[in-house]
Scaffold this motif. Structure first.
Motif, PDB file in Angstrom:
ATOM      1  N   VAL A 159       0.831  -1.201   0.000  1.00 18.35           N
ATOM      2  CA  VAL A 159       0.000   0.000   0.000  1.00 18.35           C
ATOM      3  C   VAL A 159       0.867   1.253   0.000  1.00 18.35           C
ATOM      4  O   VAL A 159       0.618   2.204  -0.758  1.00 18.35           O
ATOM      5  CB  VAL A 159      -0.960  -0.003   1.211  1.00 18.35           C
ATOM      6  N   PHE A 160       1.891   1.276   0.849  1.00 14.41           N
ATOM      7  CA  PHE A 160       2.786   2.436   0.890  1.00 14.41           C
ATOM      8  C   PHE A 160       3.509   2.619  -0.449  1.00 14.41           C
ATOM      9  O   PHE A 160       3.701   3.743  -0.921  1.00 14.41           O
ATOM     10  CB  PHE A 160       3.810   2.297   2.022  1.00 14.41           C
ATOM     11  N   GLU A 161       3.907   1.503  -1.062  1.00 14.35           N
ATOM     12  CA  GLU A 161       4.590   1.582  -2.349  1.00 14.35           C
ATOM     13  C   GLU A 161       3.655   2.132  -3.426  1.00 14.35           C
ATOM     14  O   GLU A 161       4.047   2.965  -4.241  1.00 14.35           O
ATOM     15  CB  GLU A 161       5.099   0.193  -2.751  1.00 14.35           C
ATOM     16  N   LEU A 162       2.401   1.669  -3.432  1.00 17.61           N
ATOM     17  CA  LEU A 162       1.443   2.184  -4.405  1.00 17.61           C
ATOM     18  C   LEU A 162       1.204   3.672  -4.174  1.00 17.61           C
ATOM     19  O   LEU A 162       1.172   4.458  -5.137  1.00 17.61           O
ATOM     20  CB  LEU A 162       0.121   1.414  -4.288  1.00 17.61           C
ATOM     21  N   ASP A 163       1.057   4.071  -2.928  1.00 18.27           N
ATOM     22  CA  ASP A 163       0.840   5.490  -2.608  1.00 18.27           C
ATOM     23  C   ASP A 163       2.016   6.337  -3.088  1.00 18.27           C
ATOM     24  O   ASP A 163       1.832   7.418  -3.673  1.00 18.27           O
ATOM     25  CB  ASP A 163       0.644   5.654  -1.105  1.00 18.27           C
ATOM     26  N   ARG A 164       3.220   5.844  -2.859  1.00 16.51           N
ATOM     27  CA  ARG A 164       4.402   6.587  -3.288  1.00 16.51           C
ATOM     28  C   ARG A 164       4.455   6.712  -4.808  1.00 16.51           C
ATOM     29  O   ARG A 164       4.731   7.789  -5.344  1.00 16.51           O
ATOM     30  CB  ARG A 164       5.673   5.880  -2.780  1.00 16.51           C
ATOM     31  N   HIS A 218       1.804   9.218  -6.161  1.00 18.85           N
ATOM     32  CA  HIS A 218       2.213  10.616  -5.970  1.00 18.85           C
ATOM     33  C   HIS A 218       3.369  10.999  -6.881  1.00 18.85           C
ATOM     34  O   HIS A 218       3.509  12.152  -7.275  1.00 18.85           O
ATOM     35  CB  HIS A 218       2.575  10.855  -4.503  1.00 18.85           C
ATOM     36  N   ARG A 219       4.190  10.035  -7.229  1.00 19.80           N
ATOM     37  CA  ARG A 219       5.309  10.308  -8.139  1.00 19.80           C
ATOM     38  C   ARG A 219       4.828  10.450  -9.582  1.00 19.80           C
ATOM     39  O   ARG A 219       5.262  11.353 -10.302  1.00 19.80           O
ATOM     40  CB  ARG A 219       6.332   9.171  -8.053  1.00 19.80           C
ATOM     41  N   LEU A 220       3.901   9.572  -9.999  1.00 23.01           N
ATOM     42  CA  LEU A 220       3.465   9.553 -11.395  1.00 23.01           C
ATOM     43  C   LEU A 220       2.288  10.478 -11.669  1.00 23.01           C
ATOM     44  O   LEU A 220       2.184  11.053 -12.756  1.00 23.01           O
ATOM     45  CB  LEU A 220       3.068   8.124 -11.788  1.00 23.01           C
ATOM     46  N   LEU A 221       1.385  10.601 -10.690  1.00 23.46           N
ATOM     47  CA  LEU A 221       0.122  11.322 -10.914  1.00 23.46           C
ATOM     48  C   LEU A 221      -0.115  12.334  -9.795  1.00 23.46           C
ATOM     49  O   LEU A 221      -1.148  12.285  -9.120  1.00 23.46           O
ATOM     50  CB  LEU A 221      -1.047  10.330 -10.972  1.00 23.46           C
ATOM     51  N   PRO A 222       0.806  13.260  -9.570  1.00 22.70           N
ATOM     52  CA  PRO A 222       0.684  14.166  -8.424  1.00 22.70           C
ATOM     53  C   PRO A 222      -0.504  15.119  -8.545  1.00 22.70           C
ATOM     54  O   PRO A 222      -0.675  15.798  -9.554  1.00 22.70           O
ATOM     55  CB  PRO A 222       2.016  14.927  -8.448  1.00 22.70           C
ATOM     56  N   GLY A 223      -1.335  15.140  -7.494  1.00 23.35           N
ATOM     57  CA  GLY A 223      -2.401  16.130  -7.403  1.00 23.35           C
ATOM     58  C   GLY A 223      -3.399  16.127  -8.536  1.00 23.35           C
ATOM     59  O   GLY A 223      -3.870  17.190  -8.943  1.00 23.35           O
ATOM     60  N   GLY A 283       6.443   0.519 -16.461  1.00 24.88           N
ATOM     61  CA  GLY A 283       6.392   1.825 -17.117  1.00 24.88           C
ATOM     62  C   GLY A 283       5.005   2.327 -17.444  1.00 24.88           C
ATOM     63  O   GLY A 283       4.852   3.355 -18.109  1.00 24.88           O
ATOM     64  N   VAL A 284       3.960   1.653 -16.977  1.00 26.23           N
ATOM     65  CA  VAL A 284       2.596   2.093 -17.236  1.00 26.23           C
ATOM     66  C   VAL A 284       2.290   3.346 -16.423  1.00 26.23           C
ATOM     67  O   VAL A 284       2.541   3.387 -15.217  1.00 26.23           O
ATOM     68  CB  VAL A 284       1.584   0.975 -16.887  1.00 26.23           C
ATOM     69  N   VAL A 285       1.728   4.362 -17.076  1.00 31.46           N
ATOM     70  CA  VAL A 285       1.315   5.592 -16.392  1.00 31.46           C
ATOM     71  C   VAL A 285      -0.159   5.887 -16.659  1.00 31.46           C
ATOM     72  O   VAL A 285      -0.640   6.983 -16.359  1.00 31.46           O
ATOM     73  CB  VAL A 285       2.180   6.788 -16.827  1.00 31.46           C
ATOM     74  N   ASP A 286      -0.862   4.932 -17.223  1.00 29.40           N
ATOM     75  CA  ASP A 286      -2.276   5.045 -17.544  1.00 29.40           C
ATOM     76  C   ASP A 286      -3.088   4.735 -16.282  1.00 29.40           C
ATOM     77  O   ASP A 286      -3.166   3.595 -15.838  1.00 29.40           O
ATOM     78  CB  ASP A 286      -2.604   4.045 -18.665  1.00 29.40           C
ATOM     79  N   ALA A 287      -3.695   5.778 -15.685  1.00 29.65           N
ATOM     80  CA  ALA A 287      -4.398   5.611 -14.409  1.00 29.65           C
ATOM     81  C   ALA A 287      -5.561   4.628 -14.523  1.00 29.65           C
ATOM     82  O   ALA A 287      -5.815   3.858 -13.592  1.00 29.65           O
ATOM     83  CB  ALA A 287      -4.907   6.966 -13.920  1.00 29.65           C
TER      84      ALA A 287
END
Length: 240
Positions: free
Chosen positions: A20-25, A28-33, A82-86
């Motif tokens: 969970v902490f890893e996903l949260d990090r 926030h790194r890939l999709l901030p705010g 490398g996926v950044v597709d939310a």
């Protein structure tokens, strides 16, 4: 502000809290705010709630672990590829809820006479629902291999979810052998070996498209490595 280095702990070595902490990090790194980060967080929350009473099977005399570890790893593996597709990440988190928790999904979040996929579509959007539907085993008599073949030939990005799912499930067989349910593991090995080959072929075909991304190549490499490992495991145990 000092930026701390990101340590990539192997996903299989993480407990649910670490995942969970890893996903949260990573979110926030890939999709901030962004609303995209809220989509992923909401999907993770729903998946955790719906799978809360389930544990991973085939542990033998080993401690049973919460089932949510599996979808969390499937989603995080996509991010590491490398996926950044939310929407794709959200669908990975939800990929088992219709197959395993459809009753609970409708009881907690559904509207009267609503179907599970329609419920997901209303809450998370049509594309997330379609991606989940693409990797959900059909209840119409279609065999597992037929289902995987259709997905591999569909051109859907859901194939990346299935690749990560196979990596997590088939990749664990070697570690689960010897803990009391080997006959079941042998059946899984027989089931997953052709599936991995089919998914790898589908991913390789998509590399020819102009829209192919590095994450697809990363998934191909993982599937090829997994295929070799399963073949070696099969040979070790004399399984044809």
């Amino acid at each position: 502000m000092t930026t701390l280095p990101i340590t990539r702990v192997p996903l299989k070595q993480m407990d649910p809290a670490m995942l969970v902490f890893e996903l949260d990090r990573e979110i926030h790194r890939l999709l901030p705010g962004t609303t995209n980060s809220e989509l992923v967080t909401s999907a993770a929350t729903m998946a955790s709630f719906l799978h809360r009473k389930q544990t991973r099977f085939v542990r033998g005399d080993m401690p049973r672990v919460p089932y949510i570890e599996h979808p969390l790893r499937v989603a995080l593996r996509l991010i590491r590829w490398g996926v950044v597709d939310a929407e794709l990440i959200a669908a990975a988190l939800l990929h088992d809820v219709v197959e395993d928790c459809s009753k609970e999904l409708l009881e907690a979040f559904g509207h009267p006479s609503e179907k599970p996929m329609d419920c997901l579509s209303r809450i998370f959007g049509r594309r997330v629902s379609q991606l989940v539907g693409a990797v959900t085993n059909p209840a119409n008599g279609t065999s597992y291999e037929e289902h995987i073949t259709l997905l591999a030939n569909s051109g859907s990005r859901a194939l990346l979810i299935k690749a990560s799912d196979l990596k997590d499930n088939a990749g664990s067989i070697r570690h689960q052998l010897g803990h009391g349910q080997d006959s079941r593991m042998y059946r899984m090995l027989f089931k997953y070996m052709p599936a991995v080959e089919i998914v790898a072929k589908g991913l390789r075909s998509s590399l020819c498209c102009l829209t192919a991304q590095p994450c697809t190549l990363a998934a191909v490499v993982e599937m090829e490595d997994l295929s070799h490992d399963l073949a070696a495991l099969s040979a070790e145990h004399g399984i044809d």
